[in-house]
Enzyme design. Structure first.
Site, PDB file in Angstrom:
ATOM      1  N   TYR A  62       8.657  -6.246  -5.697  1.00  0.00           N
ATOM      2  CA  TYR A  62       7.863  -5.725  -4.583  1.00  0.00           C
ATOM      3  C   TYR A  62       7.102  -4.433  -4.904  1.00  0.00           C
ATOM      4  O   TYR A  62       6.349  -3.947  -4.061  1.00  0.00           O
ATOM      5  CB  TYR A  62       8.765  -5.513  -3.362  1.00  0.00           C
ATOM      6  N   ASN A  68       3.637  -8.878   7.833  1.00  0.00           N
ATOM      7  CA  ASN A  68       4.524  -9.286   6.748  1.00  0.00           C
ATOM      8  C   ASN A  68       5.902  -9.443   7.394  1.00  0.00           C
ATOM      9  O   ASN A  68       6.584  -8.450   7.635  1.00  0.00           O
ATOM     10  CB  ASN A  68       4.575  -8.252   5.620  1.00  0.00           C
ATOM     11  N   HIS A  72       2.085 -11.241   2.294  1.00  0.00           N
ATOM     12  CA  HIS A  72       3.280 -11.009   1.484  1.00  0.00           C
ATOM     13  C   HIS A  72       2.896 -10.259   0.228  1.00  0.00           C
ATOM     14  O   HIS A  72       1.836 -10.525  -0.360  1.00  0.00           O
ATOM     15  CB  HIS A  72       3.931 -12.342   1.082  1.00  0.00           C
ATOM     16  N   LEU A  73       3.779  -9.364  -0.192  1.00  0.00           N
ATOM     17  CA  LEU A  73       3.552  -8.674  -1.462  1.00  0.00           C
ATOM     18  C   LEU A  73       3.649  -9.659  -2.621  1.00  0.00           C
ATOM     19  O   LEU A  73       2.813  -9.671  -3.521  1.00  0.00           O
ATOM     20  CB  LEU A  73       4.599  -7.568  -1.643  1.00  0.00           C
TER      21      LEU A  73
HETATM   22  C1  DQA Z   1       8.101 -10.969   1.392  1.00  0.00           C
HETATM   23  C2  DQA Z   1       8.552 -12.344   0.834  1.00  0.00           C
HETATM   24  C3  DQA Z   1       9.776 -12.851   1.589  1.00  0.00           C
HETATM   25  O1  DQA Z   1      10.188 -14.096   1.049  1.00  0.00           O
HETATM   26  C4  DQA Z   1      10.924 -11.868   1.467  1.00  0.00           C
HETATM   27  O2  DQA Z   1      12.024 -12.301   2.231  1.00  0.00           O
HETATM   28  C5  DQA Z   1      10.531 -10.472   1.814  1.00  0.00           C
HETATM   29  C6  DQA Z   1       9.226  -9.971   1.391  1.00  0.00           C
HETATM   30  C7  DQA Z   1       6.938 -10.380   0.555  1.00  0.00           C
HETATM   31  O3  DQA Z   1       6.277  -9.482   1.063  1.00  0.00           O
HETATM   32  O4  DQA Z   1       6.728 -10.775  -0.595  1.00  0.00           O
HETATM   33  O5  DQA Z   1      11.312  -9.729   2.403  1.00  0.00           O
HETATM   34  O6  DQA Z   1       7.621 -11.167   2.716  1.00  0.00           O
END
Ligand code: DQA
Length: 154
Positions: A30, A81, A107-108
């Site tokens: 992330y 997100n 999503h990141l």
């Molecule tokens: C996320 C991707 C999700 O699968 C994960 O549970 C997250 C972060 C992302 O920003 O990549 O908490 O939403």
């Protein structure tokens, strides 16, 4: 004839569970930017674009649903997100479907290139589109997409 003054357009940025830990949590996936870093950059972009920005993070599904409901008729676009709620929450999906506010899922990480359970999003079908895989840059890309929507462009 004087025209009615237009209200400043409003963008709501929502972050779901565990995103308060950005920067410290699995940085190899992330990145090292904190949520505060990201929100500061978005605030600068919003200022430049002349739009109002509100940011909210919660680890609680119901709190996010409350914010989405409150955005009805008030926000012009939502960036979300949802974190892991992406893959579990029919409640957030229904809130987005009911709010009538154009919403962009972001999503990141590239959720389509990770574990199988991350490939499915309950939210994607009720969002305008999805941006994933550009790290913290996903927020800026989603913000640019929101400006297009607000400006009447697809
Ligand atoms: C996320 C991707 C999700 O699968 C994960 O549970 C997250 C972060 C992302 O920003 O990549 O908490 O939403």
């Amino acid at each position: 004839m004087s025209s009615k003054p237009q209200h400043k357009k409003r963008i709501l940025v929502l972050n779901g569970c565990n995103l308060n830990l950005l920067g410290a949590r699995e940085p190899e996936i992330y990145g090292r930017d904190t949520l505060a870093d990201i929100e500061t950059r978005l605030a600068a972009l919003a200022k430049k674009a002349g739009v109002e920005l509100e940011c909210f993070q919660s680890n609680h599904e119901g709190a996010l649903i409350d914010r989405i409901q409150q955005a009805r008729g008030k926000a012009d676009a939502i960036l979300i997100n949802p974190g892991a709620f992406t893959h579990t929450s029919v409640g957030i999906r229904d809130a987005i479907a009911g709010a009538g506010v154009p919403t962009i899922e972001l999503h990141l990480s590239n959720i389509h290139a990770r574990e199988g359970f991350r490939r499915h999003s309950f939210l994607a079908p009720v969002c305008v589109g999805q941006i994933a895989g550009f790290g913290a840059g996903s927020y800026e890309l989603a913000f640019a997409a929101a400006l297009r929507i607000i400006g009447g462009r697809p």
